[in-house]
Design an enzyme around this catalytic site. Structure first.
Site, PDB file in Angstrom:
ATOM      1  N   TYR A 152       0.830  -1.350   0.063  1.00 19.11           N
ATOM      2  CA  TYR A 152      -0.255   0.023  -0.246  1.00 19.11           C
ATOM      3  C   TYR A 152       0.774   1.129   0.447  1.00 19.11           C
ATOM      4  O   TYR A 152       0.752   2.296  -1.107  1.00 19.11           O
ATOM      5  CB  TYR A 152      -0.880  -0.086   0.890  1.00 19.11           C
ATOM      6  N   LYS A 156       1.711   3.701  -2.527  1.00 12.21           N
ATOM      7  CA  LYS A 156       1.399   5.688  -2.633  1.00 12.21           C
ATOM      8  C   LYS A 156       2.401   6.202  -3.057  1.00 12.21           C
ATOM      9  O   LYS A 156       2.098   7.457  -3.285  1.00 12.21           O
ATOM     10  CB  LYS A 156       0.239   5.822  -1.137  1.00 12.21           C
TER      11      LYS A 156
END
Length: 256
Positions: A152, A156
């Site tokens: 994750y 980002k």
């Protein structure tokens, strides 16, 4: 008055962004992954001009989103808000893509490539981009031991690289990345420290404001503050390499 398209706007930060925009008198096109969610989105923001439909976890759904959104345009700004978090085991999509990478990175890339370029683009990231690491040899965690939180965080960071690459390639427009904060949403969870309005305010400002501080490009913002991102985000070689991999995976180049 501006016309803005917001991905992932059937709930959470995307829905709050839409509410703030329509409150300020702008025209908004929402996005949902299916018909049922589209009805919910329209009910939640009845002032919206329409809802584009498409499941951003698949390449077919990304194309559908681009087509349905384009038919409801044109746009002054696009807010790439849709994203998923870091729960569970590695999950392949129907295309065999890693789920987090597909939705958080490939979807905004492909929509940027397919929808044409508005005057302003906003890509949502996270403060966890600061601990993201670029791994061009294994973007989808096919060879490393799976680490959902790191996957994750990496996704980002890739969103910031994408925003900066678009800003550099198209200096006539404004392309920026936004960390909305740790917001109380389905994604952020009930323990999050910040409430929805502040999580949407920077996107609204960047998409519509005449404030000179908002009329910049290639920047990383949190709560309207211009901050420094992860140092890797500024590496033009990494930016171009990410674009090349996304183009190969989607079969689509960014427009000339």
């Amino acid at each position: 008055m501006a016309t803005i398209f917001i991905t992932g706007s059937s709930d959470g930060i995307g829905q709050e962004t839409a509410r703030q925009l329509v409150r300020d008198g702008h025209q908004v096109i929402l996005h949902a992954r299916n018909e049922a969610r589209a009805d919910q989105a329209a009910d939640a923001v009845p002032e919206a001009r329409g809802v584009a439909i498409g499941d951003l976890s698949t390449l077919e759904g990304m194309h559908q989103t681009a087509e349905t959104a384009t038919a409801l345009g044109p746009y002054d700004a696009v807010v790439h808000n849709a994203g998923v978090g870091s729960g569970g085991a590695r999950q392949p999509t129907g295309d065999g893509l890693e789920h987090i990478f597909a939705i958080n990175v490939l979807a905004p890339y492909l929509l940027t490539a397919l929808m044409g370029l508005p005057e302003r683009l906003v890509y949502l990231t996270s403060g966890l981009e600061s601990v993201g690491r670029v791994n061009l040899d294994d973007l989808q965690w096919e060879h490393r031991r799976w680490n959902a939180m790191q996957a994750y965080s990496d996704s980002k960071l890739y969103d910031v690289l994408l925003a900066f690459a678009v800003a550099r390639r198209y200096p006539q427009l404004r392309s920026n990345a936004v960390d909305p904060g740790w917001i109380k949403t389905k994604l952020g969870g009930p323990s999050a420290s910040d409430n929805l309005p502040i999580g949407a305010s920077t996107q609204v400002w960047l998409a519509t404001s005449d404030d000179p501080a908002a009329q910049v490009t290639g920047r990383y913002f949190k709560w309207k503050q211009d901050l420094r991102a992860n140092p890797e985000a500024y590496d033009e070689t990494l930016q171009e390499s990410l674009l090349a991999i996304c183009a190969k995976l989607t079969g689509t180049l960014l427009p000339a």
